[in-house]
Motif scaffolding. Sequence first.
Motif, short mmCIF file in Angstrom:
data_model
loop_
_atom_site.label_atom_id
_atom_site.label_comp_id
_atom_site.label_asym_id
_atom_site.label_seq_id
_atom_site.Cartn_x
_atom_site.Cartn_y
_atom_site.Cartn_z
N VAL A 62 36.98 -22.08 2.57
CA VAL A 62 37.64 -23.05 1.68
C VAL A 62 36.62 -23.72 0.77
O VAL A 62 36.88 -23.95 -0.42
CB VAL A 62 38.42 -24.11 2.50
N TYR A 66 37.41 -23.23 -3.10
CA TYR A 66 38.25 -24.33 -3.61
C TYR A 66 37.55 -25.68 -3.70
O TYR A 66 37.66 -26.36 -4.71
CB TYR A 66 39.50 -24.49 -2.73
N SER A 67 36.83 -26.09 -2.67
CA SER A 67 36.40 -27.49 -2.60
C SER A 67 34.90 -27.70 -2.79
O SER A 67 34.49 -28.81 -3.15
CB SER A 67 36.79 -28.10 -1.24
N SER A 74 38.33 -33.02 1.71
CA SER A 74 39.57 -32.28 1.96
C SER A 74 40.02 -32.47 3.40
O SER A 74 41.20 -32.68 3.69
CB SER A 74 39.37 -30.79 1.66
N PHE A 227 34.71 -27.99 -8.09
CA PHE A 227 36.05 -27.61 -8.53
C PHE A 227 36.91 -28.83 -8.88
O PHE A 227 38.12 -28.69 -9.11
CB PHE A 227 36.75 -26.81 -7.42
N GLY A 231 40.44 -29.13 -6.84
CA GLY A 231 39.89 -28.29 -5.78
C GLY A 231 39.93 -28.96 -4.43
O GLY A 231 40.23 -28.34 -3.41
N THR A 234 43.61 -28.91 -3.27
CA THR A 234 43.97 -27.56 -2.81
C THR A 234 43.34 -27.29 -1.45
O THR A 234 43.98 -26.76 -0.53
CB THR A 234 43.50 -26.49 -3.82
N GLY A 235 42.08 -27.69 -1.32
CA GLY A 235 41.39 -27.52 -0.04
C GLY A 235 42.09 -28.28 1.07
O GLY A 235 42.23 -27.77 2.19
#
Length: 478
Positions: A62, A66-67, A74, A227, A231, A234-235
């Motif tokens: 992840v 994403y993060s 996250s 991100f 991001g 999403t994470g």
Amino acid sequence: MESEGGKIMRTGGLARYFKKESLDRYLLKDAQLEKTMNAKDLVMLGVGAVIGTGIFILPGTVAALYSGPAIVISFILATIVCTFAAMCYAEFSSALPIAGSAYSYGNIVFGEVIGWVLGWALILEYMLAVASVSTGWSAYFLSFIKGFGISVPKALTGPFDPAHGTYINIFAIIIVLLIGLIISRGAKTSIMVNNIIVVVKIAIIFLFLAVGLFYVKPTNWVPFMPFGVKGIMTGASLVFFAYLGFDVVSASAAEVKNAKKNMPIGIIGTLLICTILYILVAAVLTGMTSYTKLNVSDPVSFALHLVNQNWVAGIISIGALAGMFTMMVSMIFSSSRLIYSIGRDGLLPKALGKIEMKHHTPRVSLIAVTIIIAILGGLVSLDRLTQLVNIGTLIAFTFISIGIIPLRRRKDIDNAGGFKVPLYPVLPIVSAALCIFMLAQLPLDTWIVSSIWFLIGLAIYFLYGAKHSLLNNQSKKD
């Protein structure tokens, strides 16, 4: 004066399916289960369910996609969402110290058909989760023994798929049967084994942290949010699913000493410990190497190999096996209690609701659960079905969150001195809304397959369950 839980709806039609169960009847029936667990046992059960191989994989993948290093944020955001649902479970388990988790809670506050739907969702969650993890355990075990020069014929290493040369995943079956045997010896034995292996698993996680800390370079945490905020969000939506499993603690409420005090500690304590472990692993992992390199199948082992700590990477594989083992113990234990609860009410064959008095276990339901999971893990390809675990969990979370409102209105349920969700009714409503939001993020094919599952469940209920329901049959006598 008749309690609300025992009122009989005499209006006919659909009303008969929404009759609410009596807490007193559940307490009387569940009294045959032995109260052996304390707060520590519950926390160990919860940590065993939540912390699996994901802790060695998810933070890396992840972060890479994403993060970035902000994966720690996250995890914090995901924890906040889970905490809302966890507090709702804590209040339910404090007020209703009975077996069956969301199934039994749904029966008492929403009515039988809703309880059945929640139970059917939990069957999906528990059994598919264990079956899929058993195949993962088998793969790790095969890799582990291969290091000692031991090989196993390909025919015994995968689901029934003659075209690809596999006929049965023998080790997936063996591990499920072994766990079923351990649990059949009683709650004391299964909890003791679980506690020992959870300690081993946590020790291995701390070994990684202790070794990895010496190789952390703060420059790897820059940029911290590559991100951006999107991001991180999403994470958070992805790592949210890493926490699923804490709800299994509530399934064992009937076997807990001083449930009003210990159940909330077990549920919230599980979430707190798991959050700390996830954040620490994520922080050390992204500090050891650039997040851009972590999109691999085994990011923790990969990072350790980069710093020439191969011996620790080898031990991590033992931690992965331990993590999957305790997850299966927790889930099979909870599955047997869930099926027992449904059999207790007559919605499934009554034999499933019987308690074997020597070990105070629901022996028949445990045997049924173990055989079904062993067949799924040993013979069926589960690759596309494991995502259904998430939908079953989130549906249960949604109903339990909103269910706090009718629970508080029940005059026949005394939760004096027990845990209560703060900021009522705002927090339960927010929790339900967040769960619905997470449900909306799941792909369409997941919804289609799960809809088929729930249609099958409703067919079973209306064709069998409703006719054999003890609650419905009691109302006819009255």
